[in-house]
Design a protein around this motif. Structure first.
Motif, mmCIF file in Angstrom:
data_model
loop_
_atom_site.group_PDB
_atom_site.id
_atom_site.type_symbol
_atom_site.label_atom_id
_atom_site.label_comp_id
_atom_site.label_asym_id
_atom_site.label_seq_id
_atom_site.Cartn_x
_atom_site.Cartn_y
_atom_site.Cartn_z
ATOM 1 N N VAL A 1 1.058 -7.617 1.010
ATOM 2 C CA VAL A 1 0.546 -8.439 -0.091
ATOM 3 C C VAL A 1 1.397 -9.708 -0.218
ATOM 4 N N ALA B 1 8.039 -0.242 5.579
ATOM 5 C CA ALA B 1 7.900 1.214 5.412
ATOM 6 C C ALA B 1 6.398 1.480 5.310
ATOM 7 N N GLY B 2 5.859 1.500 4.094
ATOM 8 C CA GLY B 2 4.407 1.657 3.945
ATOM 9 C C GLY B 2 3.674 0.332 4.113
ATOM 10 N N ARG C 1 0.556 5.671 1.624
ATOM 11 C CA ARG C 1 1.369 4.731 2.430
ATOM 12 C C ARG C 1 2.671 4.348 1.716
ATOM 13 N N ILE D 1 9.623 1.487 9.918
ATOM 14 C CA ILE D 1 10.515 2.641 9.712
ATOM 15 C C ILE D 1 9.763 3.862 9.166
ATOM 16 N N ASN E 1 9.495 0.920 -3.163
ATOM 17 C CA ASN E 1 9.410 0.538 -4.585
ATOM 18 C C ASN E 1 10.758 -0.010 -5.060
ATOM 19 N N ASP F 1 7.067 1.180 -10.879
ATOM 20 C CA ASP F 1 6.897 2.299 -11.820
ATOM 21 C C ASP F 1 7.950 3.386 -11.715
ATOM 22 N N THR G 1 6.097 4.037 -0.354
ATOM 23 C CA THR G 1 7.272 4.911 -0.347
ATOM 24 C C THR G 1 8.164 4.633 -1.556
ATOM 25 N N VAL H 1 12.079 -8.184 9.187
ATOM 26 C CA VAL H 1 11.474 -7.651 7.957
ATOM 27 C C VAL H 1 11.216 -6.161 8.187
ATOM 28 N N THR I 1 0.847 7.802 -11.730
ATOM 29 C CA THR I 1 0.306 6.587 -12.362
ATOM 30 C C THR I 1 0.264 5.412 -11.375
ATOM 31 N N ILE I 2 0.834 5.600 -10.195
ATOM 32 C CA ILE I 2 0.929 4.482 -9.248
ATOM 33 C C ILE I 2 -0.359 4.345 -8.442
ATOM 34 N N GLY J 1 11.430 4.352 -1.359
ATOM 35 C CA GLY J 1 12.387 3.318 -0.925
ATOM 36 C C GLY J 1 11.786 1.927 -1.033
ATOM 37 N N ILE K 1 19.640 -0.221 6.086
ATOM 38 C CA ILE K 1 18.399 0.469 5.719
ATOM 39 C C ILE K 1 18.719 1.355 4.518
ATOM 40 N N CYS L 1 13.330 -1.274 -3.021
ATOM 41 C CA CYS L 1 13.738 -2.502 -2.301
ATOM 42 C C CYS L 1 12.850 -3.687 -2.659
#
Ligand SMILES: Cc1cc2nc3c(=O)[nH]c(=O)nc-3n(C[C@H](O)[C@H](O)[C@H](O)COP(=O)(O)OP(=O)(O)OC[C@H]3O[C@@H](n4cnc5c(N)ncnc54)[C@H](O)[C@@H]3O)c2cc1C
Length: 289
Positions: free
Chosen positions: A36, A29-30, A107, A55, A113, A122, A109, A26, A98-99, A111, A164, A115
């Motif tokens: 979650v 990234a962030g 944290r 990564i 969002n 968003d 990224t 797995v 807005t995120i 990428g 990746i 993947c």
């Protein structure tokens, strides 16, 4: 008893790709979606079923640069980093603002969002109207894929286990006469998951439309976009007639099929999505990128 998790944090992208090729892992990234997704009871560490590869520290995945007219964004740039970067278009910065809240933006990224492929991601409506291309890298080499081909459904992407996402490429980013617009509708201005997202892109020469694109988020399993509907507006002049606007809105009315869920109703989502489209098409002037 707490289960042991195997985690790799390797020094370079090459080493990381070799590890991914050896073992199905797995990628983190962030971690703001992964943690979650795999959360367990309060106070107990998340249960991640495979080894983890971090990564987020890889400098190779954090570069932002312009090549000819294309903007290349490293997949592991955090939202906070992108907000500070002068190359990033204002519309994308507006979407990023807005995120979540600053802690998650420090944290999360771009990428991640992509993947994660949430229908409510968003940045996705905008990336679709920018015709974003994704550079996927593995020890076997690079491949480039359109974002609309990469994202196949809810949390479903076309990624091989050893690949990746290295860069997000926004082609022809600063074309003359191009305008882009983003709107998110949620319970609050930030720190809320979208009920509806909308992005519009229009390129005008004189008063004539040379190119136009629309993407809707959170109203279907993936972003809703239609080349057929967009094509109908090419060659028309601004301001559009009420009849032209009504025709485009009616065409999207047929293909936008939202669902009811805990965040909103299907009826609200569809009404708002079409209102945002109508608003974008009715503009007499468009804001420069
Ligand atoms: C409190 C909270 C609020 C949030 N609010 C919002 C919001 O308002 N809007 C919104 O859109 N999202 C929101 N999110 C979701 C999340 O923050 C974003 O989707 C973020 O962009 C994910 O990035 P990440 O780096 O944390 O991804 P991660 O969790 O690290 O990864 C997400 C997925 O992508 C994969 N992945 C990540 N990077 C790569 C890569 N380079 N190559 C291949 N695979 C990769 C991972 O394996 C995983 O499957 C929120 C999350 C939380 C916890």
């Amino acid at each position: 008893m707490v289960e042991k998790i195997i985690a790799y944090r390797l020094n370079s992208l090459d080493q990381t790709m070799s590890q991914l090729n050896k073992e199905d892992c797995v990628i983190i990234a962030g971690g703001t979606d992964v943690m979650v997704l795999h959360k367990s009871r309060r106070g107990v560490p998340p249960k991640i079923p495979k080894p983890i590869v971090f990564i987020d520290h890889l400098s190779e995945l954090k570069r932002v640069y312009q090549n000819h007219n294309d903007l290349h964004i490293g997949a592991c740039c955090t939202y906070s980093e992108l907000l500070e970067n002068p190359f990033i278009p204002i519309a994308l910065k507006n979407a990023i603002k807005t995120i979540a809240a600053p802690a998650i933006r420090n944290r999360g990224t771009l990428g991640g969002n992509i993947c994660n492929a949430s229908p409510a991601g968003d940045t996705l409506p905008l990336l679709y109207v920018y015709n974003a291309k994704l550079l996927l890298r593995s020890i076997k080499g690079d491949r480039i894929v359109a974002i609309s081909d990469f994202i196949q459904g809810v949390r479903r992407v076309q990624r091989d286990y050893n690949e990746i996402l290295a860069e997000i490429i926004l082609p022809s980013i600063s074309e003359e006469g191009a305008y882009v617009y983003f709107e998110k509708v949620g319970n609050r201005n930030a720190d809320a998951i979208a009920k509806v997202g909308f992005a519009g892109y229009i390129r005008i020469k004189g008063a004539v439309i040379n190119d136009v694109r629309f993407a809707f988020g959170a109203v279907g399993p993936t972003m809703v976009r239609s080349f057929d509907i967009e094509k109908k507006l090419i060659g028309k002049t601004i301001p559009l007639t009420n009849a032209d606007i009504a025709q485009v809105v009616a065409a999207f009315d047929k293909i936008i099929k939202p669902i009811d869920d805990q965040r909103s109703t299907a009826l609200y989502r569809k009404t708002v999505a079409l209102n945002l489209l109508r608003y974008f098409l009715s503009k007499k002037q468009y804001q420069q990128i």
